[in-house]
Design a protein around this motif. Structure first.
Motif, short mmCIF file in Angstrom:
data_model
loop_
_atom_site.label_atom_id
_atom_site.label_comp_id
_atom_site.label_asym_id
_atom_site.label_seq_id
_atom_site.Cartn_x
_atom_site.Cartn_y
_atom_site.Cartn_z
N ARG A 178 2.89 2.07 -2.07
CA ARG A 178 2.99 2.56 -3.46
C ARG A 178 2.06 3.74 -3.71
O ARG A 178 2.31 4.57 -4.60
CB ARG A 178 2.64 1.44 -4.43
CG ARG A 178 3.64 0.29 -4.47
CD ARG A 178 3.10 -0.88 -5.28
NE ARG A 178 2.87 -0.49 -6.67
CZ ARG A 178 3.71 -0.71 -7.67
NH1 ARG A 178 4.85 -1.35 -7.44
NH2 ARG A 178 3.43 -0.34 -8.90
N ASN A 179 1.00 3.82 -2.93
CA ASN A 179 0.02 4.90 -3.12
C ASN A 179 0.43 6.21 -2.45
O ASN A 179 -0.22 7.23 -2.63
CB ASN A 179 -1.34 4.46 -2.56
CG ASN A 179 -1.86 3.21 -3.25
OD1 ASN A 179 -1.69 3.04 -4.46
ND2 ASN A 179 -2.49 2.32 -2.48
N GLU A 200 0.81 -1.22 0.00
CA GLU A 200 0.00 0.00 0.00
C GLU A 200 0.85 1.27 0.00
O GLU A 200 0.37 2.36 -0.33
CB GLU A 200 -0.92 0.01 1.23
CG GLU A 200 -1.95 -1.12 1.23
CD GLU A 200 -2.76 -1.16 2.51
OE1 GLU A 200 -2.62 -0.21 3.33
OE2 GLU A 200 -3.51 -2.13 2.71
#
Length: 453
Positions: free
Chosen positions: A170-171, A168
């Motif tokens: 990456r967001n 997560e």
């Protein structure tokens, strides 16, 4: 998307952190930054983590630790002042240390928490510095990031369930700065990784976010094919495989601890070793598959401090469970073995000498004699191990011949040789005082003479 990890020498002072910031600014793909605690600034200087350990030793001994506490906090104050940041973070660190000592915690809890302060404080400072430079930056505590680890003091390992949470990240917008070396258990308890802990964190983050590349910045431009302390200006290695790097690390190379890159290796994420002082140099790339088989030997690793326990018993090969019972004696004495070459009637077990106290040595030899009824038993100290490393080596018919020729030219006697257990390496045991001349002779044979075999 890249994960960039910076070691202790790369973040030792404000000048180095400015170089790190320039590296981050130079490539927008460098989205995740993992930092170590500040290392040595010069010969004779202290690593910050060592100061934290000394601080705890003084506290535990009941002696005045104020001078060491000041040393620790002044290292960070010097960094924040030279970066034109406030002293808020170093001041808070001092309060955290004093507060920690006021709590009733075990020695294991104290040492893990104290050792984490170096990386954590530096990560907060560096994130603030990037923000000051106009770079969108976020500090992420390992708990918030999702680094869920086993409940082992000083020896934590990542749990598989952590990777879903890590993905997560990456967001997250902008640059994410994460302290290396520690994570949190399922119950929220802080635990540190073993040796090479920040390398482990970088590898975990790279695997978790499924990065395209994991950059490991240090103070060398590449991995050398042999220890520069033994050979003057050795050749650089431009490409390695995971297996080769692991063998080299295990056998004495100090660039990585041999287990540090396993998370990245499992996800087949390429790793590159780069120099913080010369970030544009290509460095050494480490990949999953071998691309160039022209050179059977990519590196020569070596290490000292070994002992060999030799046993001989007629018809040993027919005695069911002999090896198991021999190794069980070592297990009972909490001694791990490194290698165990054997013949029909004899067997040698190679161990790290530091594990063999005088008392343990006498006890082990006595038990082997009494329980296994061997004909001969002896122990040899002051051994060094030399490892030739290269994937596909086992399929090259003349590597062993060239190696033994080079060792003979160094007027060195081979105490032990072992290749059959590995397709990637060939190991020789020699007397320690012959190590340098033997490595130099092997280097000439494999890296200065014919380029291929």
């Amino acid at each position: 998307m890249k994960v960039s990890k910076f070691g202790g020498s790369s973040v030792a002072n404000a000048e180095m952190l400015k170089k790190v910031a320039n590296i981050i600014q130079a490539d927008e793909e460098r989205k995740f930054v993992v930092v170590s605690a500040p290392g040595k600034r010069f010969d004779g200087d202290h690593k910050v983590t060592d100061l934290f350990i000394e601080l705890l030793n003084q506290f535990t001994a009941g002696v005045d630790y104020q001078e060491t506490l000041t040393q620790v906090t002044d290292r960070f104050r010097m960094i924040t002042q030279d970066l034109s940041l406030s002293n808020e973070i170093p001041d808070h660190l001092e309060k955290k240390i004093v507060e920690l000592f006021s709590l009733k915690k075990s020695h294991e809890q104290l040492i893990d928490e104290l050792k984490s302060f170096g990386e954590d404080t530096l990560a907060r400072i560096f994130s603030d510095y990037l923000t000051m430079l106009g770079i969108k930056s976020t500090y992420k505590n390992p708990k918030e990031a999702g680094i869920i680890v086993s409940d082992d003091y000083g020896n934590a390992t990542i749990l598989n369930e952590a990777y879903e949470k890590l993905y997560e990240l990456r967001n997250q917008e902008g640059v994410v700065v994460i302290p290396g070396f520690f994570g949190y258990t399922k119950t929220g308890e802080l635990r540190t990784f073993p040796r090479g802990g920040s390398d482990i964190t970088g590898s975990i983050i790279a695997a978790g976010v499924e990065a395209d590349l994991y950059e490991n910045f240090t103070d060398v431009s590449s991995v050398y094919c042999v220890n520069p302390k033994l050979v003057h200006e050795p050749k650089e290695i431009t490409m390695l495989t995971y297996k080769e790097m692991r063998e080299l690390s295990y056998s004495g190379f100090s660039v990585f601890h041999d287990e540090a890159l396993i998370p990245a290796f499992k996800k087949k994420i390429p790793v590159v070793v780069k120099n913080t002082h010369q970030p544009d140099c290509p460095g050494t790339m480490i990949k999953a598959e071998k691309e160039d088989f022209s050179k059977p030997v990519v590196g020569i690793a070596s290490d000292e401090g070994f002992s060999s326990i030799y046993v001989r018993k007629y018809l040993m090969n027919r005695e069911l469970g002999f090896g198991l019972r021999l190794l069980k004696i070592l297990v009972d004495e909490n001694i791990s073995f490194e290698h165990a070459p054997s013949g029909i009637d004899d067997m040698s077990v190679i161990v790290r000498t530091h594990q063999l106290t005088q008392e343990k040595e006498e006890k082990v030899l006595k038990r082997i004699q009494e329980e296994l009824h061997v004909d001969t038993i002896s122990i040899q100290h002051n051994l060094a191990m030399i490892m030739l490393v290269g994937e596909g080596m086992s399929q090259r018919i003349n590597v062993a011949a060239k190696a033994t020729k080079a060792i003979a030219e160094a007027t060195t006697n081979i105490e032990m040789i072992n290749q059959g257990s590995s397709e990637v390496s060939m190991m020789f045991g020699i007397e320690s005082d012959k190590l340098q001349q033997t490595v130099q002779s092997l280097y000439r044979e494999f890296f200065e003479h014919s380029p291929s075999s």
